[in-house]
Motif scaffolding. Structure first.
Motif, mmCIF file in Angstrom:
data_model
loop_
_atom_site.group_PDB
_atom_site.id
_atom_site.type_symbol
_atom_site.label_atom_id
_atom_site.label_comp_id
_atom_site.label_asym_id
_atom_site.label_seq_id
_atom_site.Cartn_x
_atom_site.Cartn_y
_atom_site.Cartn_z
ATOM 1 N N THR A 130 10.233 -6.932 6.750
ATOM 2 C CA THR A 130 11.608 -7.391 7.005
ATOM 3 C C THR A 130 11.716 -8.524 8.254
ATOM 4 O O THR A 130 12.597 -9.437 8.183
ATOM 5 C CB THR A 130 12.292 -5.945 7.502
ATOM 6 N N ASP A 131 10.496 -8.726 8.954
ATOM 7 C CA ASP A 131 10.539 -9.780 9.928
ATOM 8 C C ASP A 131 10.221 -11.185 9.426
ATOM 9 O O ASP A 131 10.186 -12.120 10.087
ATOM 10 C CB ASP A 131 9.860 -9.434 11.039
ATOM 11 N N GLY A 132 9.740 -11.176 8.118
ATOM 12 C CA GLY A 132 9.255 -12.300 7.482
ATOM 13 C C GLY A 132 7.804 -12.419 7.566
ATOM 14 O O GLY A 132 7.173 -13.332 6.944
ATOM 15 N N SER A 133 7.056 -11.726 8.310
ATOM 16 C CA SER A 133 5.527 -11.628 8.445
ATOM 17 C C SER A 133 5.012 -11.004 7.041
ATOM 18 O O SER A 133 5.728 -10.310 6.273
ATOM 19 C CB SER A 133 4.848 -11.066 9.562
ATOM 20 N N PHE A 134 3.699 -11.711 6.678
ATOM 21 C CA PHE A 134 3.202 -11.329 5.531
ATOM 22 C C PHE A 134 2.402 -9.771 5.679
ATOM 23 O O PHE A 134 2.052 -9.603 6.703
ATOM 24 C CB PHE A 134 2.008 -12.210 5.002
ATOM 25 N N ASN A 135 2.476 -9.263 4.528
ATOM 26 C CA ASN A 135 1.958 -7.903 4.610
ATOM 27 C C ASN A 135 0.733 -8.079 3.341
ATOM 28 O O ASN A 135 1.183 -8.164 2.045
ATOM 29 C CB ASN A 135 2.834 -6.695 4.056
ATOM 30 N N GLU A 136 -0.491 -8.311 3.746
ATOM 31 C CA GLU A 136 -1.628 -8.808 2.859
ATOM 32 C C GLU A 136 -2.075 -7.760 1.959
ATOM 33 O O GLU A 136 -2.946 -7.832 1.229
ATOM 34 C CB GLU A 136 -2.719 -9.472 3.622
ATOM 35 N N GLU A 137 -1.508 -6.441 2.238
ATOM 36 C CA GLU A 137 -2.072 -5.354 1.248
ATOM 37 C C GLU A 137 -1.074 -5.400 0.005
ATOM 38 O O GLU A 137 -1.671 -4.806 -1.006
ATOM 39 C CB GLU A 137 -1.877 -4.151 2.111
ATOM 40 N N TYR A 138 -0.026 -5.812 -0.117
ATOM 41 C CA TYR A 138 0.791 -5.334 -1.348
ATOM 42 C C TYR A 138 1.470 -6.822 -1.794
ATOM 43 O O TYR A 138 1.618 -7.774 -1.169
ATOM 44 C CB TYR A 138 1.821 -4.658 -1.194
ATOM 45 N N CYS A 139 1.923 -6.655 -3.314
ATOM 46 C CA CYS A 139 2.493 -7.865 -3.916
ATOM 47 C C CYS A 139 3.909 -7.795 -3.462
ATOM 48 O O CYS A 139 4.248 -6.537 -3.325
ATOM 49 C CB CYS A 139 2.176 -7.862 -5.375
ATOM 50 N N LYS A 140 4.595 -8.897 -3.929
ATOM 51 C CA LYS A 140 5.955 -8.844 -3.424
ATOM 52 C C LYS A 140 6.762 -7.770 -4.637
ATOM 53 O O LYS A 140 7.881 -7.625 -4.423
ATOM 54 C CB LYS A 140 6.672 -10.052 -3.535
ATOM 55 N N TRP A 141 6.096 -7.386 -5.808
ATOM 56 C CA TRP A 141 6.976 -6.613 -6.617
ATOM 57 C C TRP A 141 6.602 -5.116 -6.382
ATOM 58 O O TRP A 141 7.454 -4.553 -6.894
ATOM 59 C CB TRP A 141 6.481 -7.074 -7.921
ATOM 60 N N CYS A 142 5.676 -4.789 -5.684
ATOM 61 C CA CYS A 142 5.398 -3.561 -5.489
ATOM 62 C C CYS A 142 6.064 -2.959 -3.801
ATOM 63 O O CYS A 142 6.343 -1.952 -4.011
ATOM 64 C CB CYS A 142 3.997 -3.099 -5.225
ATOM 65 N N TYR A 143 6.270 -3.854 -2.985
ATOM 66 C CA TYR A 143 6.733 -3.702 -1.784
ATOM 67 C C TYR A 143 7.443 -4.895 -1.203
ATOM 68 O O TYR A 143 7.012 -5.977 -1.205
ATOM 69 C CB TYR A 143 5.348 -3.569 -0.746
ATOM 70 N N THR A 144 8.679 -4.528 -0.857
ATOM 71 C CA THR A 144 9.562 -5.717 -0.409
ATOM 72 C C THR A 144 10.469 -5.255 0.767
ATOM 73 O O THR A 144 10.786 -4.163 0.421
ATOM 74 C CB THR A 144 10.496 -6.238 -1.359
ATOM 75 N N ASP A 145 10.546 -6.099 1.636
ATOM 76 C CA ASP A 145 11.170 -5.495 2.944
ATOM 77 C C ASP A 145 11.138 -4.216 3.465
ATOM 78 O O ASP A 145 12.066 -3.625 3.840
ATOM 79 C CB ASP A 145 13.005 -5.832 2.874
ATOM 80 N N GLY A 146 9.881 -3.775 3.549
ATOM 81 C CA GLY A 146 9.430 -2.543 4.278
ATOM 82 C C GLY A 146 9.427 -1.399 3.145
ATOM 83 O O GLY A 146 9.299 -0.228 3.714
ATOM 84 N N GLU A 147 9.540 -1.676 1.789
ATOM 85 C CA GLU A 147 9.839 -0.465 0.959
ATOM 86 C C GLU A 147 9.229 -0.604 -0.369
ATOM 87 O O GLU A 147 9.066 -1.763 -0.752
ATOM 88 C CB GLU A 147 11.574 -0.328 0.417
ATOM 89 N N PHE A 148 8.669 0.522 -0.809
ATOM 90 C CA PHE A 148 7.828 0.375 -1.855
ATOM 91 C C PHE A 148 8.815 0.693 -2.996
ATOM 92 O O PHE A 148 9.821 1.488 -3.014
ATOM 93 C CB PHE A 148 6.727 1.588 -2.046
#
Length: 145
Positions: free
Chosen positions: A86-104
């Motif tokens: 949600t703060d705009g930082s990358f989460n290198e564990e997941y793609c943007k289709w599985c995990y977005t803005d802190g939610e699966f």
């Protein structure tokens, strides 16, 4: 590409001098020079700042030393497909289709596999092959363990 080359390329591509980059990430110009000469590598907190500033993953900043895959669906990741918090930082564990803005997006392995079968199937990769592949890969990913 090595970290020193990545930082230099990103800095010049963004039209920043070493002084300007140093100011933005709270280090000295000499520190930036040492990174670009390959004498040192930025520390963890500085890598986070550089990642946010240049909108690239830390993996990219480090010269992409490892191939990242989504730990939910198994898709290969690059800076255009990596999810963000949600703060705009990358989460290198997941793609943007599985995990977005802190939610699966997917609540079960079956839901994910059904979606993938529907959208990945083709003439050359029939639904039953997609399903077999996903059933073999997905349960072994960190999110589903």
């Amino acid at each position: 590409m090595e970290t020193k080359d990545v930082i230099h390329e990103l800095r010049t591509k963004n039209g920043l001098s070493q002084d300007e980059l140093a100011e933005k990430v709270f280090v000295t110009r000499q520190a930036v020079s040492r990174w670009e000469n390959g004498d040192t590598v930025p520390g963890t907190e500085t890598l986070k700042l550089l990642s946010k500033l240049f909108d690239v993953s830390i993996n990219t900043l480090l010269g992409a030393p490892r191939q990242l895959i989504c730990q939910c669906c198994g898709m290969p990741l690059d800076d255009s497909t990596i999810s963000k918090e949600t703060d705009g930082s990358f989460n290198e564990e997941y793609c943007k289709w599985c995990y977005t803005d802190g939610e699966f997006k997917y609540t079960s392995v079956e839901q994910l596999i059904d979606f993938c079968v529907e959208h990945m199937s083709s003439e050359s990769w029939p639904p039953e092959q997609v399903r077999a592949h996903m059933e073999a890969v997905v349960p072994n990913l960190n999110h589903w363990k």
